[in-house]
Design a protein around this motif. Structure first.
Motif, PDB file in Angstrom:
ATOM      1  N   GLY A   1       0.779  -1.229   0.000  1.00 38.76           N
ATOM      2  CA  GLY A   1       0.000   0.000   0.000  1.00 38.76           C
ATOM      3  C   GLY A   1       0.810   1.277   0.000  1.00 38.76           C
ATOM      4  O   GLY A   1       0.307   2.315   0.435  1.00 38.76           O
ATOM      5  N   ILE A   2       2.057   1.231  -0.461  1.00 39.69           N
ATOM      6  CA  ILE A   2       2.872   2.443  -0.533  1.00 39.69           C
ATOM      7  C   ILE A   2       3.142   2.764  -2.002  1.00 39.69           C
ATOM      8  O   ILE A   2       3.934   2.091  -2.654  1.00 39.69           O
ATOM      9  CB  ILE A   2       4.205   2.282   0.217  1.00 39.69           C
ATOM     10  CG1 ILE A   2       3.942   1.932   1.692  1.00 39.69           C
ATOM     11  CG2 ILE A   2       5.037   3.567   0.125  1.00 39.69           C
ATOM     12  CD1 ILE A   2       5.193   1.740   2.498  1.00 39.69           C
ATOM     13  N   PRO A   3       2.470   3.766  -2.563  1.00 38.05           N
ATOM     14  CA  PRO A   3       2.667   4.124  -3.974  1.00 38.05           C
ATOM     15  C   PRO A   3       4.114   4.516  -4.246  1.00 38.05           C
ATOM     16  O   PRO A   3       4.789   5.083  -3.390  1.00 38.05           O
ATOM     17  CB  PRO A   3       1.738   5.329  -4.163  1.00 38.05           C
ATOM     18  CG  PRO A   3       0.800   5.292  -3.012  1.00 38.05           C
ATOM     19  CD  PRO A   3       1.528   4.653  -1.885  1.00 38.05           C
ATOM     20  N   TYR A   4       4.599   4.168  -5.393  1.00 39.66           N
ATOM     21  CA  TYR A   4       5.928   4.558  -5.888  1.00 39.66           C
ATOM     22  C   TYR A   4       7.082   3.811  -5.204  1.00 39.66           C
ATOM     23  O   TYR A   4       8.238   4.070  -5.499  1.00 39.66           O
ATOM     24  CB  TYR A   4       6.164   6.074  -5.746  1.00 39.66           C
ATOM     25  CG  TYR A   4       5.011   6.908  -6.233  1.00 39.66           C
ATOM     26  CD1 TYR A   4       4.620   6.872  -7.583  1.00 39.66           C
ATOM     27  CD2 TYR A   4       4.286   7.705  -5.360  1.00 39.66           C
ATOM     28  CE1 TYR A   4       3.546   7.630  -8.042  1.00 39.66           C
ATOM     29  CE2 TYR A   4       3.210   8.461  -5.805  1.00 39.66           C
ATOM     30  CZ  TYR A   4       2.841   8.415  -7.157  1.00 39.66           C
ATOM     31  OH  TYR A   4       1.773   9.153  -7.598  1.00 39.66           O
ATOM     32  N   PHE A   5       6.771   2.919  -4.270  1.00 43.40           N
ATOM     33  CA  PHE A   5       7.822   2.116  -3.650  1.00 43.40           C
ATOM     34  C   PHE A   5       8.052   0.902  -4.554  1.00 43.40           C
ATOM     35  O   PHE A   5       7.255  -0.017  -4.594  1.00 43.40           O
ATOM     36  CB  PHE A   5       7.388   1.679  -2.249  1.00 43.40           C
ATOM     37  CG  PHE A   5       8.495   1.159  -1.379  1.00 43.40           C
ATOM     38  CD1 PHE A   5       9.806   1.065  -1.828  1.00 43.40           C
ATOM     39  CD2 PHE A   5       8.230   0.759  -0.073  1.00 43.40           C
ATOM     40  CE1 PHE A   5      10.817   0.592  -1.010  1.00 43.40           C
ATOM     41  CE2 PHE A   5       9.226   0.293   0.760  1.00 43.40           C
ATOM     42  CZ  PHE A   5      10.525   0.203   0.286  1.00 43.40           C
ATOM     43  N   LYS A   6       9.135   0.900  -5.302  1.00 41.29           N
ATOM     44  CA  LYS A   6       9.387  -0.126  -6.316  1.00 41.29           C
ATOM     45  C   LYS A   6       9.596  -1.492  -5.670  1.00 41.29           C
ATOM     46  O   LYS A   6      10.133  -1.601  -4.573  1.00 41.29           O
ATOM     47  CB  LYS A   6      10.609   0.262  -7.145  1.00 41.29           C
ATOM     48  CG  LYS A   6      10.399   1.537  -7.948  1.00 41.29           C
ATOM     49  CD  LYS A   6      11.638   1.874  -8.766  1.00 41.29           C
ATOM     50  CE  LYS A   6      11.412   3.153  -9.578  1.00 41.29           C
ATOM     51  NZ  LYS A   6      12.606   3.534 -10.357  1.00 41.29           N
ATOM     52  N   GLU A   7       9.158  -2.526  -6.412  1.00 38.18           N
ATOM     53  CA  GLU A   7       9.206  -3.882  -5.881  1.00 38.18           C
ATOM     54  C   GLU A   7      10.615  -4.305  -5.494  1.00 38.18           C
ATOM     55  O   GLU A   7      10.823  -4.937  -4.464  1.00 38.18           O
ATOM     56  CB  GLU A   7       8.625  -4.869  -6.901  1.00 38.18           C
ATOM     57  CG  GLU A   7       7.128  -4.785  -7.064  1.00 38.18           C
ATOM     58  CD  GLU A   7       6.383  -5.044  -5.756  1.00 38.18           C
ATOM     59  OE1 GLU A   7       6.797  -5.950  -4.996  1.00 38.18           O
ATOM     60  OE2 GLU A   7       5.383  -4.347  -5.499  1.00 38.18           O
ATOM     61  N   GLU A   8      11.620  -3.948  -6.321  1.00 40.71           N
ATOM     62  CA  GLU A   8      12.986  -4.359  -5.994  1.00 40.71           C
ATOM     63  C   GLU A   8      13.479  -3.674  -4.724  1.00 40.71           C
ATOM     64  O   GLU A   8      14.258  -4.241  -3.949  1.00 40.71           O
ATOM     65  CB  GLU A   8      13.945  -4.072  -7.159  1.00 40.71           C
ATOM     66  CG  GLU A   8      14.066  -2.607  -7.562  1.00 40.71           C
ATOM     67  CD  GLU A   8      13.072  -2.201  -8.639  1.00 40.71           C
ATOM     68  OE1 GLU A   8      13.351  -1.211  -9.340  1.00 40.71           O
ATOM     69  OE2 GLU A   8      12.031  -2.881  -8.770  1.00 40.71           O
ATOM     70  N   LYS A   9      13.000  -2.439  -4.478  1.00 42.13           N
ATOM     71  CA  LYS A   9      13.381  -1.743  -3.252  1.00 42.13           C
ATOM     72  C   LYS A   9      12.657  -2.330  -2.040  1.00 42.13           C
ATOM     73  O   LYS A   9      13.197  -2.368  -0.934  1.00 42.13           O
ATOM     74  CB  LYS A   9      13.073  -0.248  -3.364  1.00 42.13           C
ATOM     75  CG  LYS A   9      14.035   0.499  -4.277  1.00 42.13           C
ATOM     76  CD  LYS A   9      15.452   0.467  -3.706  1.00 42.13           C
ATOM     77  CE  LYS A   9      16.424   1.252  -4.558  1.00 42.13           C
ATOM     78  NZ  LYS A   9      17.792   1.233  -3.992  1.00 42.13           N
ATOM     79  N   LYS A  10      11.412  -2.781  -2.263  1.00 43.76           N
ATOM     80  CA  LYS A  10      10.699  -3.458  -1.184  1.00 43.76           C
ATOM     81  C   LYS A  10      11.458  -4.701  -0.743  1.00 43.76           C
ATOM     82  O   LYS A  10      11.650  -4.944   0.453  1.00 43.76           O
ATOM     83  CB  LYS A  10       9.288  -3.858  -1.635  1.00 43.76           C
ATOM     84  CG  LYS A  10       8.321  -2.712  -1.810  1.00 43.76           C
ATOM     85  CD  LYS A  10       6.956  -3.237  -2.211  1.00 43.76           C
ATOM     86  CE  LYS A  10       5.971  -2.114  -2.481  1.00 43.76           C
ATOM     87  NZ  LYS A  10       4.646  -2.611  -2.869  1.00 43.76           N
ATOM     88  N   LYS A  11      11.917  -5.482  -1.724  1.00 42.22           N
ATOM     89  CA  LYS A  11      12.662  -6.705  -1.410  1.00 42.22           C
ATOM     90  C   LYS A  11      13.970  -6.367  -0.700  1.00 42.22           C
ATOM     91  O   LYS A  11      14.356  -7.029   0.275  1.00 42.22           O
ATOM     92  CB  LYS A  11      12.953  -7.497  -2.681  1.00 42.22           C
ATOM     93  CG  LYS A  11      13.653  -8.829  -2.429  1.00 42.22           C
ATOM     94  CD  LYS A  11      13.894  -9.591  -3.699  1.00 42.22           C
ATOM     95  CE  LYS A  11      14.468 -10.973  -3.426  1.00 42.22           C
ATOM     96  NZ  LYS A  11      15.668 -10.971  -2.569  1.00 42.22           N
ATOM     97  N   GLU A  12      14.647  -5.328  -1.168  1.00 42.66           N
ATOM     98  CA  GLU A  12      15.903  -4.919  -0.537  1.00 42.66           C
ATOM     99  C   GLU A  12      15.677  -4.528   0.920  1.00 42.66           C
ATOM    100  O   GLU A  12      16.459  -4.892   1.812  1.00 42.66           O
ATOM    101  CB  GLU A  12      16.504  -3.737  -1.307  1.00 42.66           C
ATOM    102  CG  GLU A  12      17.789  -3.194  -0.719  1.00 42.66           C
ATOM    103  CD  GLU A  12      18.295  -1.974  -1.485  1.00 42.66           C
ATOM    104  OE1 GLU A  12      18.900  -1.087  -0.836  1.00 42.66           O
ATOM    105  OE2 GLU A  12      18.074  -1.899  -2.716  1.00 42.66           O
ATOM    106  N   PHE A  13      14.598  -3.799   1.157  1.00 45.02           N
ATOM    107  CA  PHE A  13      14.266  -3.359   2.505  1.00 45.02           C
ATOM    108  C   PHE A  13      13.927  -4.537   3.409  1.00 45.02           C
ATOM    109  O   PHE A  13      14.440  -4.664   4.532  1.00 45.02           O
ATOM    110  CB  PHE A  13      13.095  -2.376   2.445  1.00 45.02           C
ATOM    111  CG  PHE A  13      12.553  -1.985   3.789  1.00 45.02           C
ATOM    112  CD1 PHE A  13      13.310  -1.239   4.683  1.00 45.02           C
ATOM    113  CD2 PHE A  13      11.270  -2.371   4.169  1.00 45.02           C
ATOM    114  CE1 PHE A  13      12.808  -0.870   5.922  1.00 45.02           C
ATOM    115  CE2 PHE A  13      10.762  -2.013   5.411  1.00 45.02           C
ATOM    116  CZ  PHE A  13      11.526  -1.276   6.280  1.00 45.02           C
TER     117      PHE A  13
END
Length: 205
Positions: free
Chosen positions: A179-191
């Protein structure tokens, strides 16, 4: 420990004047010492490890504190009406003049299970992983950063460490980042990978 913190300027009270600052210090003293006594923590005993989390909500004016002695005895201290509305029966009411607070003693196992946000911050501090967490939070400008009104202190091996605000709520990310717009999938995984590599509580199961 309490007097040392108050007298050595480890606590910042922002723009308070001298009278307000004195009142805040008195309130902190009462919260900590009355809470410790209620939880059968002996103020004058020389504990080898002491963790203190002072939590304030400026908007609603309540205090949420945690004391962990020797990494096993946990005491929660609160004046939060929200917590008391949810579960008032498990708290002990402490009244000192017009000053009222509520305390609850718990085991470290229950602390981990029932208070995941506080436990996560506790482990980040005692394992000295605050800078590692900051790197995780800096992975993307859209990384979840809820404002947490806390300041943590950890006394171990006769040394005191003071930790600034840790902008992290474990419960906000335990199921992953959604539910966070503009948060890219690869950055989500990195986080998520970064948080899991801290080896405290797993997220995105």
């Amino acid at each position: 420990m309490n007097e040392y913190l108050l007298n050595n300027n480890f606590i910042s009270f922002g723009q308070l004047d001298s009278i307000e600052s004195k009142g805040m210090k008195e309130a902190l003293t009462r919260h900590r010492l009355l809470g410790a006594q209620s939880c059968n923590i002996i103020p004058n005993k020389k504990y080898s490890h002491i963790y203190i989390e002072d939590g304030f909500n400026d908007q609603y004016g309540y205090y949420n504190g945690i004391l962990v002695m020797d990494n096993k005895d946990v005491c929660e201290i609160t004046t939060s009406s929200y917590k008391l509305n949810v579960d008032s029966l498990s708290y002990t009411k402490i009244k000192d003049g017009n000053f009222i607070l509520y305390t609850k003693k718990t085991s470290i196992e229950d602390f981990k299970m029932k208070y995941p946000d506080e436990y996560f911050r506790y482990e980040i501090v005692v394992q000295d992983k605050v800078n590692d967490l900051k790197k995780c939070l800096a992975s993307d400008p859209y990384t979840p950063k809820p404002r947490i009104h806390v300041r943590s202190y950890y006394f171990a091996d006769k040394k005191l460490k003071n930790y600034e605000l840790i902008q992290m709520k474990y419960t906000d990310i335990k199921d992953g980042v959604i539910g966070i717009p503009y948060f890219k999938e690869e950055k989500k995984k990195e986080f998520i990978d970064c948080i899991n590599n801290l080896n405290i509580l797993k997220v995105g199961k």
